[in-house]
Motif scaffolding. Structure first.
Motif, PDB file in Angstrom:
ATOM      1  N   GLY A  59       0.821  -1.213   0.000  1.00 24.87           N
ATOM      2  CA  GLY A  59       0.000   0.000   0.000  1.00 24.87           C
ATOM      3  C   GLY A  59       0.852   1.259   0.000  1.00 24.87           C
ATOM      4  O   GLY A  59       0.577   2.209  -0.743  1.00 24.87           O
ATOM      5  N   PHE A  60       1.896   1.278   0.831  1.00 26.60           N
ATOM      6  CA  PHE A  60       2.791   2.435   0.848  1.00 26.60           C
ATOM      7  C   PHE A  60       3.501   2.591  -0.488  1.00 26.60           C
ATOM      8  O   PHE A  60       3.679   3.712  -0.970  1.00 26.60           O
ATOM      9  N   GLY A  61       3.891   1.485  -1.090  1.00 27.27           N
ATOM     10  CA  GLY A  61       4.542   1.553  -2.397  1.00 27.27           C
ATOM     11  C   GLY A  61       3.622   2.116  -3.459  1.00 27.27           C
ATOM     12  O   GLY A  61       4.036   2.959  -4.265  1.00 27.27           O
ATOM     13  N   LYS A  62       2.365   1.658  -3.458  1.00 26.48           N
ATOM     14  CA  LYS A  62       1.402   2.169  -4.443  1.00 26.48           C
ATOM     15  C   LYS A  62       1.172   3.662  -4.240  1.00 26.48           C
ATOM     16  O   LYS A  62       1.127   4.432  -5.203  1.00 26.48           O
ATOM     17  N   ARG A  63       1.014   4.071  -2.974  1.00 28.91           N
ATOM     18  CA  ARG A  63       0.797   5.496  -2.710  1.00 28.91           C
ATOM     19  C   ARG A  63       2.011   6.314  -3.129  1.00 28.91           C
ATOM     20  O   ARG A  63       1.874   7.404  -3.691  1.00 28.91           O
ATOM     21  N   GLY A  64       3.210   5.780  -2.874  1.00 30.18           N
ATOM     22  CA  GLY A  64       4.422   6.490  -3.273  1.00 30.18           C
ATOM     23  C   GLY A  64       4.534   6.633  -4.774  1.00 30.18           C
ATOM     24  O   GLY A  64       4.900   7.693  -5.280  1.00 30.18           O
ATOM     25  N   LEU A  65       4.220   5.540  -5.489  1.00 26.60           N
ATOM     26  CA  LEU A  65       4.262   5.613  -6.955  1.00 26.60           C
ATOM     27  C   LEU A  65       3.212   6.580  -7.494  1.00 26.60           C
ATOM     28  O   LEU A  65       3.476   7.314  -8.454  1.00 26.60           O
ATOM     29  N   ASN A  66       2.024   6.578  -6.903  1.00 30.03           N
ATOM     30  CA  ASN A  66       0.987   7.522  -7.333  1.00 30.03           C
ATOM     31  C   ASN A  66       1.429   8.960  -7.100  1.00 30.03           C
ATOM     32  O   ASN A  66       1.227   9.825  -7.961  1.00 30.03           O
ATOM     33  N   LEU A  67       2.043   9.226  -5.936  1.00 26.42           N
ATOM     34  CA  LEU A  67       2.518  10.582  -5.664  1.00 26.42           C
ATOM     35  C   LEU A  67       3.620  10.980  -6.643  1.00 26.42           C
ATOM     36  O   LEU A  67       3.642  12.105  -7.136  1.00 26.42           O
ATOM     37  N   ALA A  68       4.539  10.044  -6.927  1.00 22.43           N
ATOM     38  CA  ALA A  68       5.629  10.346  -7.863  1.00 22.43           C
ATOM     39  C   ALA A  68       5.080  10.596  -9.264  1.00 22.43           C
ATOM     40  O   ALA A  68       5.524  11.524  -9.956  1.00 22.43           O
ATOM     41  N   ALA A  69       4.114   9.771  -9.686  1.00 25.43           N
ATOM     42  CA  ALA A  69       3.534   9.957 -11.016  1.00 25.43           C
ATOM     43  C   ALA A  69       2.795  11.290 -11.096  1.00 25.43           C
ATOM     44  O   ALA A  69       2.917  12.018 -12.097  1.00 25.43           O
ATOM     45  N   THR A  70       2.036  11.619 -10.065  1.00 27.65           N
ATOM     46  CA  THR A  70       1.320  12.894 -10.042  1.00 27.65           C
ATOM     47  C   THR A  70       2.300  14.061 -10.082  1.00 27.65           C
ATOM     48  O   THR A  70       2.100  15.027 -10.822  1.00 27.65           O
ATOM     49  N   ALA A  71       3.371  13.971  -9.308  1.00 32.01           N
ATOM     50  CA  ALA A  71       4.363  15.045  -9.300  1.00 32.01           C
ATOM     51  C   ALA A  71       5.035  15.171 -10.661  1.00 32.01           C
ATOM     52  O   ALA A  71       5.276  16.286 -11.149  1.00 32.01           O
ATOM     53  N   ALA A  72       5.327  14.040 -11.308  1.00 31.86           N
ATOM     54  CA  ALA A  72       5.959  14.081 -12.625  1.00 31.86           C
ATOM     55  C   ALA A  72       5.033  14.706 -13.658  1.00 31.86           C
ATOM     56  O   ALA A  72       5.459  15.531 -14.478  1.00 31.86           O
ATOM     57  N   VAL A  73       3.754  14.332 -13.622  1.00 31.16           N
ATOM     58  CA  VAL A  73       2.787  14.894 -14.579  1.00 31.16           C
ATOM     59  C   VAL A  73       2.615  16.387 -14.333  1.00 31.16           C
ATOM     60  O   VAL A  73       2.593  17.185 -15.276  1.00 31.16           O
TER      61      VAL A  73
END
Length: 101
Positions: A59-73
């Motif tokens: 769950g933490f990994g998914k949230r981290g990837l979502n935050l990173a993807a959002t920040a990149a976009v």
């Protein structure tokens, strides 16, 4: 409690003494039988804790990837807007004067 520290010191010495083997006696009489009786419960608890920790890390990994993807976009869209704004501020003559590299 009168003589508390003296009794505590005597108890610790009794536990540590190789002649009395107090710690070994306590373990064989109380700790080991209790652990043996509750072994299945302990194993079940450890398995559940391992599963929950794995799920939490996923769950933490998914949230981290979502935050990173959002920040990149967001960085890409803001960066593109800033670049487009900067290019609009130049006239065609200014753009032609930039040397090609």
């Amino acid at each position: 409690v009168p003589f508390y520290y003296e009794m505590k010191m005597a108890f610790v010495l009794w536990l540590l003494s190789p002649y009395t083997r107090g710690a070994s006696l306590l373990y064989r009489k109380f700790v080991h039988p209790t652990l043996s009786r509750k072994e299945k419960e302990i194993d079940t608890y450890i398995i559940r804790a391992k599963e929950r920790s794995y799920e939490a890390m996923v769950g933490f990994g998914k949230r981290g990837l979502n935050l990173a993807a959002t920040a990149a976009v967001q960085a890409a869209t803001k960066g593109q807007g800033v670049l487009a704004g900067r290019l609009r501020s130049f006239s065609l003559q200014d753009l032609r004067s930039i040397p090609d590299q």
